[in-house]
Structure formats: C-alpha cells, structure tokens
Design an enzyme around this catalytic site. Structure first.
Site, PDB file in Angstrom:
ATOM      1  N   ALA A   1     -18.949  16.207  -2.036  1.00 45.86           N
ATOM      2  CA  ALA A   1     -18.513  15.570  -3.029  1.00 45.86           C
ATOM      3  C   ALA A   1     -18.741  16.044  -4.425  1.00 45.86           C
ATOM      4  CB  ALA A   1     -18.940  13.927  -2.968  1.00 45.86           C
TER       5      ALA A   1
ATOM      6  N   SER B   1     -14.276  23.290  -0.263  1.00 46.21           N
ATOM      7  CA  SER B   1     -14.567  23.441   0.947  1.00 46.21           C
ATOM      8  C   SER B   1     -14.161  25.072   1.102  1.00 46.21           C
ATOM      9  CB  SER B   1     -13.820  22.813   2.046  1.00 46.21           C
ATOM     10  OG  SER B   1     -12.595  22.792   1.891  1.00 46.21           O
TER      11      SER B   1
ATOM     12  N   ASP C   1     -11.627  22.427   8.667  1.00 47.68           N
ATOM     13  CA  ASP C   1     -11.220  21.506   7.758  1.00 47.68           C
ATOM     14  C   ASP C   1     -10.750  20.469   8.813  1.00 47.68           C
ATOM     15  OD1 ASP C   1     -10.930  19.403   6.027  1.00 47.68           O
ATOM     16  OD2 ASP C   1      -9.925  20.656   4.518  1.00 47.68           O
TER      17      ASP C   1
ATOM     18  N   ASP D   1       0.963  -1.353   0.118  1.00 47.35           N
ATOM     19  CA  ASP D   1       0.067  -0.062  -0.085  1.00 47.35           C
ATOM     20  C   ASP D   1       0.922   1.314   0.020  1.00 47.35           C
ATOM     21  OD1 ASP D   1      -2.623  -0.753  -0.014  1.00 47.35           O
ATOM     22  OD2 ASP D   1      -2.905  -1.303   2.029  1.00 47.35           O
TER      23      ASP D   1
END
Lengths: 696, 565
Positions: free
Chosen positions: A392, A397, A356, A319
């Site tokens: 989405a 934002s 955020d 990963d």
C-alpha cells in the site's frame, strides 16, 4: 444439477398429479365455514349455496313450493357447490406447491451428527437437534454443517446445492464477509469451527420452510385494500339481489304471473354470478404464488409484503462489480512509449506480474499470452529473481532481476516518481496518454524497466453483455438505477455513462450508501439494494427492499428482508418484476371479474322475469334457449372460469417493461374488454351444450 | 332541435372556465379583510372541518324547522298561508338543508313570502356554499395541505363571492325576461269569460336565480320552471338551463387550478361531459324524436315527438335537454313533466341521478366523482404493477374503505327503500299507475332523494300539506301514506347528503398525511385518454350496473310492453 435444470424440474412438478390430488382433497376439507369466513366473497357463496340446497330439499318434499323444477334446482346446487370447491382448490393447489417445495427443503434438515465443543474445549459428538445458540461445532470434510452459524476458525469449500441448487462449491472462511454457513450444507474440504447463531427451530431453513408452506402468511397491504373493495362489491350486489325479491313480488302482483324472480335458489344464483367470485376465489392463491415465484427465482422473501413492496421500488442500488461489469478490471491493451513495442511492454508487464496473484495481475499475463507472435519463453527467465509484492505504501509491485534492471508496474504517480528517483526521464506525451485513458473510465498502470518508463497497461472494466438494454428496460419500468462502486469519481462516471445507469456513488463506503438511501427515501422513493457484508447491514435494513446474498454474513442476512440463494447481484431486477406481477395479477383478475357482470346480467335478468314480464326477452341478446338454461349457463360459466384462471393466478400475468400507460392499455384490452366479451361467448356456448345434452 | 342543447352546453362550458379560475382565486387564499378574519376561526383538521359542518347544519335544520312551523305567525304573509303539517315541515326542512329541494308541497299554495325568502332562499344560498366548502376541503387534502381550511370562512366566501353576485346578475336578467319580483299578494282577476281567477305572484326572480345557480331546484311555484312566471320564454329557458350547469362545471376548472393540474381537471371535465352529452342525446332521441307509445294507433301527427307534459314555447328539445341537465347535476328543477317522458327517455334522469357525478351538485358532484376516481385509480394502479397512487399519494386500505363507504350509501339508499315500498301499501297505493310505471315513480322518488336532486317524477301521492289537511279525516288514508313518504325520503336525503361528504373529506385528509411519491415512468398517469376510459368504465360498471335490474323492471319493461303488444 444446474440451477436452470433444477428450476425446470420444479416447474414441471407444479401441476403434478400428486399435487392436484392433495389439493382436491384439501378443497373439500376447506368447505368448513370457520375456514371460509375469512374470505367474505366465498363465504357469501357458501351461505347462499346452503340456502339453495335447503330450498331444494323443501321442493323435494313439497313439489308446489316453487315454480322451478327439481332437476333445475339440483343442477344449480351442484354448480354452486362446485364454485366453492374450485375456489378452495385454487388455494389448496397454491399451498400444496409451497408444501412440496418445503418438503424438498426439509429433507436437508434431518438430525445429523454434530461435534460440539464442551467446557473443557474438547469436541464431542452429539446430534444437530441438540445444538443451541452460542455452541461451537467442528465440521470436517464430508460432514454436513449441523446448524446456521458463522465460521470462527478455518476456511472450507462448501457444497450449498441443497439450498441454492448450484452445484459449484463456494469458499467460506472465518472473518470477513463470507463467514456465514447454513445448516444442511456440506463441507467438501478442510475443517472449520462454526459458532451456532440461531436457536433450535428458528434456523434459516426452518423459517424458509414455514414461509413457503404459507403457514405464517399474512395478508399484504394491497391485498387487504383489495379485500375491502371485494367485500364492498359483495355487499352492494347482495342488496341488489335482495331487493329484486320484493320488486319481483310487485311485478307478479300486477301481472298475476309467477316466475323465477321470487325463486330463492335462482336469486342465489344471480348473487353468486354478480359478486366477484373469480378474484375472490383466486386472491389467496395469487398471494401464495407470488412468494412461490420469488422462491423459484431462488429468492427467499421473509414476508409477502417484501415481495409486494418490490413492485413499488423506484430506485435500485446496484453494485458495479458483478452486476454491471464482469468481476474485476482486466488488462485490455499495452501502450508502448518511445521505442518500445506493445509486445515489449507486455513482456515487461508479465514479468512484473508473474508472482502477482490478484485478478488484475493474472489478467496481464493472460493478455500477453493471447498476443500474436509472443515468445512465451521470454517471460520464463525469472530464476534467481526476487518478487516485490504490491504494498500500500509503494503502490507498486514488480521483480528485481539478477540479469537485468528491476521492473516495476503500478499507479502512474508512484511509477513516475520511482523512475525519476532512479535518474530517468519521462517519455514525452506520457501525461496526455495517461489522462486520456483515465478519462475513459479505464485505469492506467505504468511499467518501467530500470529508470525507463516503457509503457502503460490499460485496465478496463468489462461490461456485462446486454447490460445497457437491461437498464433501458428498467427505465421503462420507471426505475432509477444507481451504480455503487469503490472507484474514483472519474472512473465511476465513465462506466456509469457506458452502462447507461442514471446515477452512481463513487468511492462508496457503507455510510455513503446509507446516506444515499436516506436521501432517496426522504424524496418519497422506495429503494432496493443488494449486499453481502456485515458493513452493508445498516443499509440493507434501511432499504425498503434489502436483498442479502446467501454467501454473505449472518448480519447481512438478518438485516435484509430477502435472501438470494444464488448470490447473484442481478437478481434485484427479477425481484422487482415478481412484485409487479403480483399486483398486476390481482388488478387484472379483479377487472375481469367485475367486467363479467355485464353479460351475466343480460343472461339472468330476462330469464328471471321470463314468466312475469315476457317482454324483457328482448334484453336477451344471446338468445338463450330457456330461462333455466340461461341461469344455469351463467352459473356454470362463473364456476368454470375459476379453474380456467388458476394457471394465470399461479404463474402471474405477463409483465412487460413498456411503461405504465402501455401496460394499462394492454391489460384493459385483455382483461377489461376481454372480461366483457368472454362471458357472452362462454355463456352462449354452455347454453348450446346444455341444449344439445338435453336433446340427446 | 340540436341548437338548444348545443347552445346550453357550449355556453355553460365557455363561461365555466373563467368562473372556475375566478373561484380558485377568490376561495383559496388566506383571510384578507376584517369581515373574512371575523369568519375565520382558524385552520381545521378534517375532524374539525366536519364537526363545524355538522354543527352548522344541525343549527340550520332547527332554525329552518322553526321558521316553517311558525310561518302563520310571521310577517310577509299577504295571502294568509296557514301552518304546515308536521311531516311536511320535517321533509321540507331536510330537503332544503341537503340541497335536495324535493318538494312535498306546492310553493304558491303552502308557503308565505317570508318562508320563501327567509327559509327557501336562505337555504338555497347557504347549502351550495356548504357543498362548495366540502369540495375545497377535499381538494386541499388531495394536494397535500396540512389543514383543510376553515369551514365558516369557506361558506361565507361561497355565498358572498360566488352565489350572491351571480344571482344578482341572473335575477336582473330574469326580471328583464318577464319574471315577477314583488312582495304584493296574489291578484284576483276576472277572465274574459267572466270567471274569477287568482294569479299567484311574489319575489319569484330572486328565488329562481339561486334555484338554478346553486343546484337547488326548489321552485317558487309547484310547476317549477314550467310555470310562465318562473320561466316565461325561450330566452329565459336558455338562461336558466345554462345556470344549471354553470357552477358545477366551474368547480372542475377550480379543482384543476387548485391542484395545479389542468391535465387532471381536463380528463375529469371531459368524462363528465361525455356522460352529459350521452344522456342528453339519449333523451332527445327517445323523447323528442320518438312518438309517445301510449298514443300510437290514434289519428295523431306525432312527428314532433312526445309532446305530453311539455312546454312548447321553449322549443321541441327543451324538455329533454333540461331533464338531462337537471339530473346529472343534482339540480332538480324541471321545465317539463318527467312522469310524461317516454319510458326509455325516463332512463336519462334516472341514470344521471344514479351516477350523480357528471358535474353533479355544487361541490358534491365533483366529490362523488373523485370517489369513483379513487376506485378507478385503485383498479388501474394494480394493473400497472404498483401500489395505486393519485396525485402522488398512495391509495391504501384506509382510503379504499372510505371510498367504498361513500359509494355504497347511494345504491343502498335507493334500492332498499324502493324494494320495501314496492311491497308496502304506503308505496304501491301512492302510485298513480300500477305496473312498471308505478315502480318507476317510487324508484324515481328515492333516487331523487338519495342523489339530493329533488326533481320529482310526480304522479306519487306524497303530499300532506297544511296542518289542516293533516287533520282532515277524509284524507286520512292518503295522508297516512304521505307521512311515510315524508319521513322515508327525509331520512334518505339526510344520510345521502352527509355520509358521501364526510367520508371523502376523511379520505382526502388521509391522503394529505402521506409522503408524496415521485412520478416515474412506472406511475399510472391520471391525465390520459386511457385513464379517462378507465373512469368511464368504472362509473358505468360500479355506478350504473347496480341499477340494471330496477331499470329493466321499471322503464325498460314499460317501454317493451308498448312495443311487444
């Protein structure tokens, strides 16, 4: 206690006196033939020893039965018994080490109180040992989770140090990939409801204990193949030794001199020296120690075979996040457009990110705070402002201020559309700059104030230190590394190039991973991967080595054939090394064992016929004192080499990622050539000591 | 002294390269003419191939036995050779079936021309082709073919494309060199002294050519290539010596072509060559360059080395060179008396047969080598931390089991019978010389039988001969011993031939069925100098070390008894 400290303490206890004592006791019990016959090499030694003792008794009763002296025969018997005992001791010590670890684990598995939900939906107190699959239990702060299971309700901080040795608590929550909990770990905060997923006695911990104790140890494919080789060698040398008896009779017939060649105990000694006792004695210890080494790296292998297969792995699926890069992407710089300055862009970006909570948002604030000469108060003026969270649909934002234009940050196309819709024009060179950043594998975010695009935030993956060197090492080991990431192909490609991986899977879905594994396997490759989510389970099951993170879901843990207690994605590399070390240790000790025979021949054959064919003394290059001392020296060397090599068997031969050829040359030199030379030196030394002892 | 061995090895190796390539082309392709299609019964699995091989051999054994048993009734018998003793027939039938050509008889005394041509020569053409076929099957398995080919087609091609053409060329060259080729019977001549002498002759050139080319070794005459009609001059000696090595060497080249791995073949070729050179040098140094220790102290000039049992017309080192070549390959023809080699030099033929894989018999030598190679791959593979692989296939328990089976048979077949013989009257009383030399004689006989070599150390009373001899009450005692030798070596030859052929074919098929694994930096390379050293080590440790005690009790003890007295 930190992981490394715990590992150190484990390592220290490996040769602890109590372990040695327990192993020594067991070594005697293991002399039972029904135990030893599973190991053909040592069984032959035991039968030969019994025969030798029998002849010693006959000699004691009837002094004329053989040329050999009683003292010599008794010494021979002593060292033959010692050979078997040393072999048993090696195996017992390896088992004792496993047992010690199992006991440590078992301490966490005492009956604890549990609160089980009855049919009426009320939680009533019972004990953990009464729980069964499908029960629901409630666990509150301070309580021990009574069984393996999955959280169905709530979120909690859990202390898993009993299993992982890692003291920092981990968050476990219902739903998603972090819902699995292990019995014996402690909830530190909040309250969760857990559905028990295993039957009594089959819990993860139970299986782990059984495995490390070696109770369920099955021989691995390579071990079986090697056992066949060893059994065949044993058979050949049995014939070689057995035919020496008639040949010696023949020689005694034409010379009229009787020597040791027809003395059965001496022929037993020759046999024991020739058959590969060294590797035969240490073979099971090596296997147990392999599992044990994996465990010390905090990896539980579900079988010894899994560890062995790890040594053969060709392709590693890694990963990106956590393995190749440090966690998430971070803001690394602010790029101003037009008249703005970098700090302007930073200020606006920070304002847009104050609310955020994502790691990326936080990294923006952090970067701004670190900028030299920034006025931190300039970003406090958010009173009365409305935060616009990331959605989405908008892919932006920001913040809507009362005393100024709105600020937005977000994906390039979303922000440019937003600015153009508000009547703004795009600064010149925007597209080029954005593309330049994207092509380097970084992610550009645009910041706009009102309808003016003020600048760009560059988000970048930070590579883990030394990751390139690490991959270079893997390549030398013959492994292909494949980076798995959810990033788009452009980003993925750039990071892949920076990190030096051989391939990547971009926009990876569980299906894409599974397909990739199948493709590699179709080409004959063995694949290892690590995963934690339920959706990783098919790929974990398909991979030849599937390492599930302990923090992952039960499904993932069931699917893989190893579990990493530290949930550390870089572990795959260690797993491969442990597997390779296991095979190398077997190969090296076998070579050593067989190479030893040269010197033993030159010590024993002239001694055997010293009485019958004295001219063979010329073959005695070591110039040993007497025939009996030559034979004893060889037997003593053969016996002593076993305990001397126990540390090698348990710790494994050092693996170096230098490529197969260099590795082979090194091991041939150390174990092959060393195996030829060492006994010449050893036998001569023992002979000198024996002579000295006799003189005194 | 060194020119002959250099010429022999150099010429053989030089000719083997084009021959091996041609063999790969001719033997490894689908049937492409009517005759080939007639022989081709379809692709065979390993079991099918082995069954065909065994069935063919069983039939060949029965026919061979029948031919020998009825030779006095058959044509082409100008000298009126009579029926042979039953055990002589059994031993000879087994010996020529297994490509061993151990001769418990003497050609010019016991065999009719019909037997020479239709038993000896027939077997000498077919049995190397069978070995070659077995090798082809093993190679096809190693490279991963689904089927191992077709046995009858392989044998037909081996005979028609390899051994017939080569024998024709060599036979003609031999005739030019003075070897007789006639069907007329022996001639009676009156010597200068007035005595009558019978000079045997016959279709010698035909037999000698295939005897040398097919690692057969069974000569027309009892004296084999020491006989002036089998080997008249230094030139025919060179030719025959090259022929010993030619096809076995070409087999390795063919292997490289067929698996598309010339690097692999080069390593194998060089390791085999190292053993050949080492054995040859050892024989020359200990025999041609050393005096005969039995004659030391006598007023003799021993500067030309040990001359006992040598044919000097071939040159000083010819005996030693031939002794090495004929025993590393399982040929077994001789041009000197191996019994008369210096004791230490006797180690050369013995060691060559103990390892039995330095070029070895046609086809089977490389098969033996590949078995050692699998064991080497297994040990070395573990040492690099991977499941061992050869040519991309994993070597696991089943392969190891079959390899060890193939390896075990050879030492067992040598050591056990030698041990028994050394304490039995039929063994010790048959030897010419008691003591270590007697042990060498018995050891050599079983070694030669198990290695399917066929050379004799001689000095062992192991011949019954004709049915008349068998019935002779005066010879009852020696016949009783020879019967045991006939039966024992016959069985050893049969087991020593077929187990080490069938186990490797099964092994190769087992590898063929596996999925190939890709080559990575972590894979053990089998085409490097390092691996060549591993191979040498494995062959020395596994193949030769087993025989150190018997070597010490036989040749070494004999040598040391001369030097220490």
């Amino acid at each position: 206690m930190s992981t490394s400290a715990r590992k150190a303490s484990r390592a220290q206890s490996l040769f602890a006196p109590d372990l040695l004592k327990a192993a020594a006791g067991r070594a005697v019990i293991m002399l039972r033939p029904d135990h030893l016959w599973k190991n053909p090499v040592m069984f032959v030694v035991e039968v030969g020893t019994a025969l030798s003792i029998l002849y010693t008794v006959v000699k004691a009763v009837n002094p004329d039965s053989t040329q050999a002296t009683l003292g010599y025969l008794v010494a021979l018997d002593f060292w033959l018994v010692a050979t078997v005992l040393f072999a048993n001791f090696a195996e017992a010590l390896a088992e004792a080490r496993g047992k010690a670890q199992a006991d440590a684990l078992r301490k966490t598995k005492q009956a604890t109180p549990a609160f089980r939900r009855d049919s009426g939906g009320v939680f009533r107190e019972t004990v953990s040992t009464d729980l069964t699959e499908g029960d629901f239990v409630a666990v509150e702060a301070g309580q021990v989770i009574p069984a393996d299971g999955e959280i169905v309700e709530g979120v909690a901080a859990v202390d898993e140090s009993a299993i992982t040795g890692e003291s920092a608590p981990v968050i476990r929550e219902a739903g998603g990939d972090r819902s699995g909990v292990t019995g014996g770990t402690r909830v530190l905060s909040d309250r969760i409801v857990v559905r028990v997923t295993v039957k009594q006695g089959e819990s993860f911990l139970d299986r782990m204990i059984a495995l490390v104790e070696g109770a369920k140890r099955q021989r691995t494919p390579n071990e079986i193949a090697l056992s066949i080789v060893l059994a065949a060698f044993t058979l050949i040398f049995l014939i070689v030794t057995a035919t020496l008896y008639p040949l010696a009779l023949y020689a005694e017939g034409y010379t009229g001199n009787v020597g040791l060649g027809t003395d059965i105990p001496t022929l037993v000694a020759l046999l024991v020296c020739l058959i590969p006792t060294t590797i035969g004695a240490l073979l099971s210890a090596i296997g147990i120690a392999g599992m044990d080494r994996a465990l010390r790296a905090n990896i539980i292998a579900k079988s010894g075979k899994a560890v062995e297969v790890a040594g053969d792995v060709d392709t590693l699926l890694l990963d990106k996040t956590g393995t190749i890069t440090m966690g998430n992407r971070r803001a690394t710089r602010f790029v101003p457009f037009g008249e703005s300055s970098a700090s302007d862009v930073g200020r606006l970006a920070t304002l847009a990110s104050v609310a955020d909570e994502t790691p990326e948002g936080k990294s923006v604030v952090e970067l701004f705070r670190k900028m030299p000469g920034v006025n931190l108060s300039s970003v406090d003026a958010t009173a009365g402002a409305t935060f616009v969270p990331f959605a989405a649909q908008t892919r932006m934002s920001g913040i809507d201020r009362r005393d100024g234009p709105s600020i937005r940050k977000g994906a390039t196309d979303a922000v440019t559309k937003y600015a153009q819709a508000a009547g703004g024009t795009l600064p010149s060179g925007l597209k080029e700059q954005v593309d330049a950043v994207a092509s380097q594998g970084a992610t550009p975010l645009l910041v706009c104030e009102g309808n003016r695009v003020a600048g760009m935030i560059v988000l970048e993956d930070i590579l883990k230190p030394n990751i390139r060197e690490r991959f270079e090492r893997l390549r030398k080991m013959g492994l292909r590394t494949v980076m798995v990431t959810g990033d788009n192909p452009l980003t993925a490609k750039s990071i892949a190039a920076q990190a030096g991986v051989d391939d990547y899977i971009a926009e990876a879905t569980p299906e894409a991973k599974l397909a990739y594994i199948r493709k590699e396997q179709a080409a004959g490759k063995l694949v290892a991967m690590m995963g934690d989510g339920t959706n990783d389970a098919p790929a974990l099951a398909q991979a030849d080595v599937g390492v599930a993170m302990n923090s992952g879901t039960q499904a993932a843990k069931e699917a893989g054939n190893m579990v990493d207690l530290d949930s550390d994605p870089t572990k795959l590399i260690e797993v491969v090394e442990v597997g390779k070390q296991l095979l190398m240790t077997r190969g090296a000790l076998t070579t050593f064992s067989v190479a030893n025979d040269v010197a033993k021949y030159f010590a024993i054959v002239p001694a055997l016929f010293a009485g019958t064919l004295p001219q063979l003394k010329t073959l005695d290059f070591m110039n040993l004192t007497s025939p009996t001392s030559a034979i004893l020296s060889a037997v003593i060397f053969n016996a002593l080499v076993i305990p001397c090599l126990i540390p090698v068997a348990l710790k494994g031969v050092t693996y170096r990622p230098v490529g197969a050829d260099a590795l082979l040359r090194r091991n041939l030199l150390v174990w092959g050539l060393g195996g030829v030379v060492a006994p010449f030196v050893g036998i001569k030394l023992i002979d000198l000591i024996l002579t000295l002892v006799r003189a005194v | 002294m060194w020119i002959l061995p250099l010429l022999v090895i150099g010429l053989a190796a030089g000719l083997a390269v084009p021959l091996g390539r041609a063999m790969a082309r001719a033997l490894d392709r689908p049937a492409d003419n009517a005759l080939e299609r007639a022989f081709d019964t379809g692709p065979q699995s390993w079991k099918g191939y082995c069954l065909a091989l065994l069935a063919f051999n069983a039939v060949a054994f029965v026919i061979g036995f029948g031919l020998l048993a009825t030779q006095h009734l058959l044509p082409l018998n100008p000298d009126g050779k009579t029926a042979l003793a039953p055990t002589t027939i059994f031993n000879t039938a087994a010996s020529f079936l297994t490509n061993t050509n151990l001769q418990h008889y003497s050609g010019e005394v016991h065999l009719s021309y019909f037997s020479q041509l239709f038993f000896i020569a027939w077997k000498q053409f077919v049995t190397p082709a069978i070995g070659l076929g077995a090798l082809l099957a093993v190679i096809r398995g190693l490279r991963g073919d689904k089927h191992l080919g077709n046995f009858t087609l392989d044998v037909w091609r081996g005979v028609a494309y390899v051994f017939l053409p080569l024998s024709l060329i060599v036979g003609l060259l031999l005739i030019l060199g003075g070897v007789p080729m006639t069907l007329e019977g022996a001639v009676e001549v009156t010597t200068l002294e007035g005595a009558k002498q019978t000079i045997s002759r016959g279709p010698v050139a035909a037999i000698v050519a295939i005897k040398q080319l097919g690692t057969n070794g069974g000569g027309f005459f009892g004296a084999n290539s020491a006989h002036p009609f089998e080997n008249p001059s230094a030139w025919t000696n060179l030719l025959e010596c090259v022929c010993i090595l030619l096809v076995p060497m070409a087999c390795v080249v063919m292997f490289g072509r067929m698996v598309r791995g010339n690097g692999q073949a080069t390593v194998i070729f060089n390791v085999m060559m190292a053993f050949l050179v080492a054995f040859t040098v050892w024989a020359i140094v200990t025999d041609t360059m050393s005096p005969n220790p039995g004659l030391s102290g006598l007023p003799l000039d021993q500067s030309s080395g040990n001359l006992e049992g040598k044919e000097l017309r071939f040159g000083p080192s010819a005996g030693a060179t031939w002794a090495a070549a004929t025993t590393v390959t399982s040929n077994g023809s001789v041009n000197c008396m191996h019994d008369s080699l210096n004791p230490l030099a006797g180690l050369t033929p013995l060691s060559g047969m103990w390892i039995n894989c330095a070029f070895g018999g046609v086809g089977v030598g490389l098969i033996n080598f590949l078995v050692y190679l699998i064991v080497a791959v297994f040990l070395a593979g573990l040492m690099v931390g991977r499941t061992p692989e050869y040519l991309g296939k994993k070597v696991e328990a089943r392969e190891v089991k079959l390899a060890m089976l193939a390896l075990l048979v050879h030492p067992l077949l040598i050591l056990i019978p030698t041990g028994i013989a050394s304490v039995s009257k039929w063994g010790t009383d048959a030897t010419n010389n008691p003591g270590p030399h007697g042990l060498s004689e018995m050891l050599y006989e079983f070694t030669s039988a198990s290695a399917n070599n066929g050379s004799g150390f001689e000095g062992l009373g192991d011949t019954v001969g004709t049915a008349e001899d068998a019935a002779n009450p005066e010879k009852a005692e020696s016949n009783g011993r020879a019967v045991v030798w006939d039966l024992a070596t016959g069985l050893v030859m049969l087991i020593g031939r077929f187990v080490p052929i069938i186990a490797p074919i099964a092994l190769a098929a087992s590898l063929a069925a596996k999925k190939p694994t890709p080559f990575t930096a972590g894979t053990l390379r089998t085409d490097t100098l390092t691996f060549a050293l591993v191979l040498v080590g494995t062959i020395v440790l596994v193949g030769a070390l087993l025989f150190l005690p018997v070597a010490a009790l036989g040749p070494i003890a004999e040598h040391l008894s001369f030097t220490t007295n």
